[in-house]
Write a protein that holds these residues in place. Structure first.
Motif, PDB file in Angstrom:
ATOM      1  N   ASP A 138       0.926  -1.130   0.041  1.00  0.00           N
ATOM      2  CA  ASP A 138       0.012  -0.124   0.043  1.00  0.00           C
ATOM      3  C   ASP A 138       0.955   1.440  -0.105  1.00  0.00           C
ATOM      4  O   ASP A 138       0.287   2.401  -0.422  1.00  0.00           O
ATOM      5  CB  ASP A 138      -0.981  -0.118   1.296  1.00  0.00           C
ATOM      6  CG  ASP A 138      -1.942  -1.129   1.125  1.00  0.00           C
ATOM      7  OD1 ASP A 138      -2.567  -1.265   2.122  1.00  0.00           O
ATOM      8  OD2 ASP A 138      -2.344  -1.416   0.061  1.00  0.00           O
ATOM      9  N   SER A 139       2.017   1.181   0.690  1.00  0.00           N
ATOM     10  CA  SER A 139       2.859   2.520   0.695  1.00  0.00           C
ATOM     11  C   SER A 139       3.361   2.653  -0.626  1.00  0.00           C
ATOM     12  O   SER A 139       3.960   3.962  -0.308  1.00  0.00           O
ATOM     13  CB  SER A 139       4.078   2.267   1.921  1.00  0.00           C
ATOM     14  OG  SER A 139       4.771   1.079   1.322  1.00  0.00           O
ATOM     15  N   VAL A 140       3.463   1.965  -1.399  1.00  0.00           N
ATOM     16  CA  VAL A 140       3.956   2.344  -2.849  1.00  0.00           C
ATOM     17  C   VAL A 140       3.143   2.322  -4.116  1.00  0.00           C
ATOM     18  O   VAL A 140       3.799   2.610  -5.135  1.00  0.00           O
ATOM     19  CB  VAL A 140       5.400   1.290  -3.178  1.00  0.00           C
ATOM     20  CG1 VAL A 140       6.274   1.419  -1.937  1.00  0.00           C
ATOM     21  CG2 VAL A 140       4.986   0.199  -3.525  1.00  0.00           C
ATOM     22  N   GLU A 200      10.937   8.149   3.508  1.00  0.00           N
ATOM     23  CA  GLU A 200      10.505   6.951   3.692  1.00  0.00           C
ATOM     24  C   GLU A 200      10.850   5.671   3.121  1.00  0.00           C
ATOM     25  O   GLU A 200      10.866   4.541   3.312  1.00  0.00           O
ATOM     26  CB  GLU A 200       9.108   6.852   4.203  1.00  0.00           C
ATOM     27  CG  GLU A 200       8.568   8.190   4.997  1.00  0.00           C
ATOM     28  CD  GLU A 200       7.942   9.070   4.328  1.00  0.00           C
ATOM     29  OE1 GLU A 200       6.736   9.125   3.832  1.00  0.00           O
ATOM     30  OE2 GLU A 200       8.774  10.074   3.775  1.00  0.00           O
ATOM     31  N   ASP A 201      11.292   5.809   1.669  1.00  0.00           N
ATOM     32  CA  ASP A 201      11.449   4.889   0.764  1.00  0.00           C
ATOM     33  C   ASP A 201      12.923   4.742   0.872  1.00  0.00           C
ATOM     34  O   ASP A 201      13.531   3.498   0.410  1.00  0.00           O
ATOM     35  CB  ASP A 201      11.188   5.272  -0.748  1.00  0.00           C
ATOM     36  CG  ASP A 201       9.898   5.519  -0.972  1.00  0.00           C
ATOM     37  OD1 ASP A 201       8.893   4.785  -0.425  1.00  0.00           O
ATOM     38  OD2 ASP A 201       9.448   6.529  -1.582  1.00  0.00           O
ATOM     39  N   LYS A 206      10.147   9.401  -1.642  1.00  0.00           N
ATOM     40  CA  LYS A 206       9.848  10.013  -0.527  1.00  0.00           C
ATOM     41  C   LYS A 206      10.981   9.593   0.718  1.00  0.00           C
ATOM     42  O   LYS A 206      11.410   8.350   0.286  1.00  0.00           O
ATOM     43  CB  LYS A 206       8.253   9.672   0.169  1.00  0.00           C
ATOM     44  CG  LYS A 206       7.447  10.233  -0.478  1.00  0.00           C
ATOM     45  CD  LYS A 206       6.062   9.450   0.148  1.00  0.00           C
ATOM     46  CE  LYS A 206       4.716   9.709  -0.419  1.00  0.00           C
ATOM     47  NZ  LYS A 206       3.416   9.106   0.064  1.00  0.00           N
TER      48      LYS A 206
END
Length: 116
Positions: free
Chosen positions: A62-64, A89-90, A87
């Motif tokens: 979901d985050s990507v 966070e990546d 981001k």
């Protein structure tokens, strides 16, 4: 001599893009599902994206979702991860994985750093 060799990592600013590649050798690439995982410092390795052996189906964390795209070229024995709108966070080491039945192969990883 099975090998999975990742490349394409590096330093990029937030909002930028990178394309990772994973070159496979020593096995029949077209028979294997492929995945990208990532591991940030102090955290567990997490699944980012998967693609079936034929390339017909894909799945994303979901985050990507909407930012990353996994693809493969069976004629070139290579799987790709296109990463857009990156981001901080990546930031992680990204690993390529090949799976078929009981068989599992991992690459050595490539560093992706997203920072201003």
């Amino acid at each position: 001599q099975v090998q999975l060799v990742e490349s394409g990592g590096g330093l990029v600013q937030p909002g930028g893009s990178l394309r990772l590649s994973c070159a496979a050798s020593g096995f029949t690439f077209s028979n294997y599902a492929m995945s990208w995982y990532r591991q940030a410092p102090g955290k567990e390795r997490e699944l980012v994206a998967t693609i079936t052996s034929s390339g017909g189906r894909t799945n994303y964390a979901d985050s990507v979702k909407g930012r990353f795209t996994i693809s493969r070229d069976n004629a070139k024995n290579t799987v790709y991860l296109q990463m857009n709108s990156l981001k901080p966070e990546d930031t992680a080491v990204y690993y390529c994985r090949a799976t078929r039945s009981w068989q599992n192969y991992w690459g050595q990883g490539t560093q992706v750093t997203v920072s201003s």
